[in-house]
Design a protein around this motif. Structure first.
Motif, mmCIF file in Angstrom:
data_model
loop_
_atom_site.group_PDB
_atom_site.id
_atom_site.type_symbol
_atom_site.label_atom_id
_atom_site.label_comp_id
_atom_site.label_asym_id
_atom_site.label_seq_id
_atom_site.Cartn_x
_atom_site.Cartn_y
_atom_site.Cartn_z
ATOM 1 N N ARG A 70 94.792 26.705 -28.578
ATOM 2 C CA ARG A 70 94.003 25.487 -28.781
ATOM 3 C C ARG A 70 94.888 24.258 -28.991
ATOM 4 N NH1 ARG A 70 88.714 24.976 -30.061
ATOM 5 N NH2 ARG A 70 89.203 23.308 -31.515
ATOM 6 N N LEU A 150 82.796 40.326 -21.306
ATOM 7 C CA LEU A 150 83.423 38.999 -21.403
ATOM 8 C C LEU A 150 84.860 39.122 -21.887
ATOM 9 C CD1 LEU A 150 80.841 36.534 -22.983
ATOM 10 C CD2 LEU A 150 81.616 36.701 -20.633
ATOM 11 N N LEU B 47 81.566 41.143 -10.960
ATOM 12 C CA LEU B 47 82.472 40.058 -11.363
ATOM 13 C C LEU B 47 81.729 38.729 -11.338
ATOM 14 C CD1 LEU B 47 85.256 38.821 -11.993
ATOM 15 C CD2 LEU B 47 85.699 38.782 -9.522
ATOM 16 N N VAL B 50 79.483 38.465 -14.408
ATOM 17 C CA VAL B 50 80.216 38.244 -15.663
ATOM 18 C C VAL B 50 80.838 36.848 -15.666
ATOM 19 C CG1 VAL B 50 82.022 39.127 -17.197
ATOM 20 C CG2 VAL B 50 80.667 40.713 -15.851
ATOM 21 N N THR B 51 81.224 36.377 -14.486
ATOM 22 C CA THR B 51 81.757 35.015 -14.396
ATOM 23 C C THR B 51 80.714 34.001 -14.854
ATOM 24 O OG1 THR B 51 83.211 35.623 -12.571
ATOM 25 C CG2 THR B 51 82.697 33.286 -12.811
ATOM 26 N N THR B 53 78.291 34.549 -16.915
ATOM 27 C CA THR B 53 78.168 34.686 -18.376
ATOM 28 C C THR B 53 79.340 33.993 -19.078
ATOM 29 O OG1 THR B 53 77.171 36.845 -17.965
ATOM 30 C CG2 THR B 53 77.767 36.349 -20.234
ATOM 31 N N LEU B 54 80.528 34.132 -18.496
ATOM 32 C CA LEU B 54 81.714 33.493 -19.103
ATOM 33 C C LEU B 54 81.569 31.966 -19.082
ATOM 34 C CD1 LEU B 54 84.622 34.286 -20.187
ATOM 35 C CD2 LEU B 54 85.435 33.597 -17.933
ATOM 36 N N ARG B 55 81.050 31.448 -17.980
ATOM 37 C CA ARG B 55 80.858 29.996 -17.861
ATOM 38 C C ARG B 55 79.932 29.508 -18.983
ATOM 39 N NH1 ARG B 55 78.464 29.826 -12.905
ATOM 40 N NH2 ARG B 55 80.429 30.345 -11.905
ATOM 41 N N HIS B 57 79.264 31.081 -21.755
ATOM 42 C CA HIS B 57 79.937 31.343 -23.034
ATOM 43 C C HIS B 57 80.858 30.185 -23.411
ATOM 44 C CE1 HIS B 57 83.743 32.663 -24.934
ATOM 45 N NE2 HIS B 57 82.956 33.324 -25.755
ATOM 46 N N ASP B 58 81.675 29.752 -22.456
ATOM 47 C CA ASP B 58 82.646 28.698 -22.754
ATOM 48 C C ASP B 58 81.954 27.369 -23.050
ATOM 49 O OD1 ASP B 58 84.478 30.651 -22.289
ATOM 50 O OD2 ASP B 58 85.521 29.651 -20.653
ATOM 51 N N LEU B 59 80.806 27.150 -22.404
ATOM 52 C CA LEU B 59 80.067 25.915 -22.682
ATOM 53 C C LEU B 59 79.492 25.903 -24.088
ATOM 54 C CD1 LEU B 59 78.090 25.333 -19.360
ATOM 55 C CD2 LEU B 59 79.704 23.751 -20.410
ATOM 56 N N ARG B 60 79.129 27.080 -24.589
ATOM 57 C CA ARG B 60 78.419 27.139 -25.880
ATOM 58 C C ARG B 60 79.331 27.416 -27.067
ATOM 59 N NH1 ARG B 60 74.322 30.522 -23.433
ATOM 60 N NH2 ARG B 60 75.249 32.259 -24.533
ATOM 61 N N HIS B 61 80.404 28.140 -26.844
ATOM 62 C CA HIS B 61 81.184 28.618 -27.983
ATOM 63 C C HIS B 61 81.972 27.480 -28.638
ATOM 64 C CE1 HIS B 61 83.745 31.025 -30.501
ATOM 65 N NE2 HIS B 61 83.081 32.106 -30.144
ATOM 66 N N ALA B 63 84.657 27.406 -30.222
ATOM 67 C CA ALA B 63 86.117 27.449 -30.038
ATOM 68 C C ALA B 63 86.547 26.751 -28.755
ATOM 69 C CB ALA B 63 86.601 28.899 -30.023
ATOM 70 N N PHE B 64 85.615 26.592 -27.815
ATOM 71 C CA PHE B 64 85.955 25.961 -26.543
ATOM 72 C C PHE B 64 85.556 24.487 -26.506
ATOM 73 C CE2 PHE B 64 86.345 30.367 -25.615
ATOM 74 C CZ PHE B 64 87.336 30.439 -24.653
ATOM 75 N N ARG B 65 85.166 23.961 -27.664
ATOM 76 C CA ARG B 65 84.873 22.524 -27.733
ATOM 77 C C ARG B 65 86.129 21.793 -28.190
ATOM 78 N NH1 ARG B 65 79.617 23.684 -30.958
ATOM 79 N NH2 ARG B 65 78.412 24.646 -29.296
#
Lengths: 211, 186
Positions: A70, A150, B47, B50-51, B53-55, B57-61, B63-65
Motif C-alpha cells: 500500500r 479470490l 477464470l 473469478v476475474t 468477482t475480483l473486480r 472485490h477491489d472496488l468495494r474492499h 484496503a483497495f481505496r
C-alpha cells in the motif's frame, strides 16, 4: 469546428472591482471528462481536484495489485497525479489525460519492481498479503469458496511476470484498450495480445491446480 | 509460487487464444465434440467469472481505496505550483496602474459560460490586442449539447461574457472569439 469573433470597441467603465480569485472558475460536479481536463489544463485547481477524485481510486487499485504494497502504491499514485498536473498544459488532446496517467502509473510501478528485483532482500513475499473480502452470499459454503478463489487468483496474479501482470490488470480490471496498453508499455498490440494470452493461461492453470 | 503452464493447448490444434475469443458466445459445433476444447473453455470461463468477482472485490474492499491523505497531498503540491497565468495590463488598467491575471479573467469567462444552457466552457485564453489599444481579447473553446442552435447560443454567450467581464473588471472586451469544438452527450 465552428468559430465566431466579434471585434468591438474597446473601452472601460469607471468602476473597477477586483475579480474573483484565480482558479475559482466553477466546475459543476457532472461535467464530461474532456471539459474537466480542458479547464484543468488552464490551471483550474477545482477541475484538477475532480480529476484526482476520478483517478486516484483506479490508479491506487492498479498500483496495489502491481506492487503488493500500500505504501508503494500510494507513492506511485501521488507521484503520477502531481506529474499529471505539471503535464496537463502540454497535453495535445484533453481526452488523452486518462491514458497519460495510466501509462505513467504503470511505468512507475514497473520501475519500483525493477528496483526491488535489484535488491531481492527488500522484495515482498506475495503470500498472505491480500485482505480478502467476505464475499456476500446466502450460502456460507459458496461464500467461503468464492473467497478462496479470490485468494487463489490474487496469489497467481502476484506471481505473474510484471509485464504480463500489467497487461492483464489494464485489460481485465481496468478495461483499457489494446492500443492504449501497447502505448503504455511501449509494445505492439500483437505483443499485448500475446502477453494477455499467456497471462490468462497462467492464471487459468493456477485455478485448475487450486481445484 | 512457480507457475508451470500445464493448461495445454487443445490437441485438436485450436489455440487457447482462439478458445478465449469465443468465450462470450455459445460453444460452436467443434467445441461441443472436442473434449480438450471443452476443458479449456471451462477453465477460461471459470477464470473469467473469478476475474469479475475480483473486480467487484477491489472496488468495494477498504484496503483497495486510496488513503484519505492522498488527495490533499496531491492538491497541496498542485496548489504550490499553481500557474496563475500571466499578468495583463489592458487599456483600461494601464492608466490606473492596475493589472489583472489571466486566470482571474478566465474564471469570470467560465462562470459566464456556465450560466448559458447547453454550453460548456473548455479552454480559455485572454490576451491583449496591441493594434487596438491593448484591448482585451478572449478566446473560449466550448462544447455544446446536441440540438443547440449554435449561432443563437454563441450570440447569447458572447453577450453574457461581455457583461460579466464589464461587471467584474470594468472593461469592455475588444474581442470575444468563440469556438465550438465538440458536442457533449451526458
Amino acid at each position: 469546428m465552428a468559430t465566431a469573433e466579434s471585434p468591438e470597441e474597446s473601452g472601460f467603465l469607471p468602476q473597477f472591482q477586483i475579480p474573483v480569485r484565480p482558479g475559482a472558475a466553477s466546475a459543476p460536479a457532472r461535467l464530461d471528462e474532456a471539459t474537466i481536463v480542458a479547464r484543468a489544463q488552464d490551471g483550474d485547481l477545482s477541475a484538477f481536484e475532480q480529476l484526482v477524485e476520478r483517478y486516484q481510486g483506479r490508479l491506487f487499485r492498479l498500483a496495489y495489485r502491481m506492487l503488493d504494497d500500500r505504501g508503494d502504491a500510494e507513492d506511485v499514485v501521488q507521484e503520477t497525479l502531481t506529474a499529471g498536473w505539471r503535464a496537463l498544459p502540454s497535453l495535445d488532446c484533453s481526452a488523452a489525460f486518462g491514458a497519460w496517467v495510466y501509462r505513467t502509473a504503470t511505468n512507475r510501478c514497473l520501475d519500483v519492481l525493477r528496483r526491488r528485483s535489484a535488491h531481492p532482500e527488500a522484495s515482498m513475499d506475495p503470500a498472505g498479503l491480500w485482505p480478502v473480502l467476505a464475499v456476500p452470499s446466502a450460502d456460507p459454503h459458496r461464500a467461503a469458496e468464492l473467497a478462496a478463489e479470490l485468494e487463489c487468483l490474487s496469489r497467481a496474479l502476484a506471481a505473474l511476470p510484471p509485464g504480463q501482470r500489467a497487461c492483464w490488470l489494464l485489460r481485465e480490471l481496468h478495461g483499457r484498450s489494446y492500443a492504449e496498453i501497447g502505448t503504455a508499455l511501449g509494445i505492439s498490440t500483437v505483443t499485448v495480445r500475446g502477453r494477455l494470452a499467456r497471462a490468462r493461461e497462467n492464471l487459468a492453470e493456477a485455478m485448475i491446480q487450486w481445484h | 509460487m512457480a507457475l508451470k503452464p500445464e493448461l495445454s493447448p487443445p490437441a485438436c490444434g485450436r489455440t487457447l487464444a482462439r478458445v478465449w475469443q469465443d468465450i462470450d458466445r455459445p460453444p460452436d459445433r467443434h467445441t461441443l465434440t472436442c473434449a480438450d476444447c471443452r476443458r479449456a473453455r471451462n477453465s477460461l470461463m471459470r477464470l473469467d467469472a473469478v476475474t469479475e468477482t475480483l473486480r467487484e472485490h477491489d472496488l468495494r474492499h477498504p484496503a483497495f481505496r486510496p488513503p484519505p491523505g492522498l488527495k490533499p497531498a496531491v492538491l497541496a503540491v498542485a496548489g504550490a505550483h499553481a500557474r496563475g497565468g500571466v499578468q495583463l495590463a489592458p487599456a483600461g488598467a494601464r492608466n490606473g496602474g492596475v493589472e489583472i491575471t489571466e486566470d482571474a479573467l478566465t474564471a469570470v469567462v467560465r462562470r459566464a459560460a456556465d450560466g448559458v444552457g447547453g454550453v460548456r466552457a473548455r479552454r480559455c485564453r485572454v490576451d491583449l490586442v496591441p493594434d487596438a489599444g491593448f484591448g482585451l481579447r478572449i478566446h473560449l473553446r466550448t462544447a455544446v449539447a446536441p440540438g443547440v442552435d449554435i449561432r443563437r447560443t454563441m450570440d447569447f454567450l458572447r453577450r453574457n461574457i461581455r457583461a460579466a467581464v464589464v461587471a467584474s473588471v470594468g472593461i469592455i472586451p475588444h474581442t470575444v472569439h468563440l469556438t465550438v469544438e465538440d458536442l457533449y452527450d451526458d
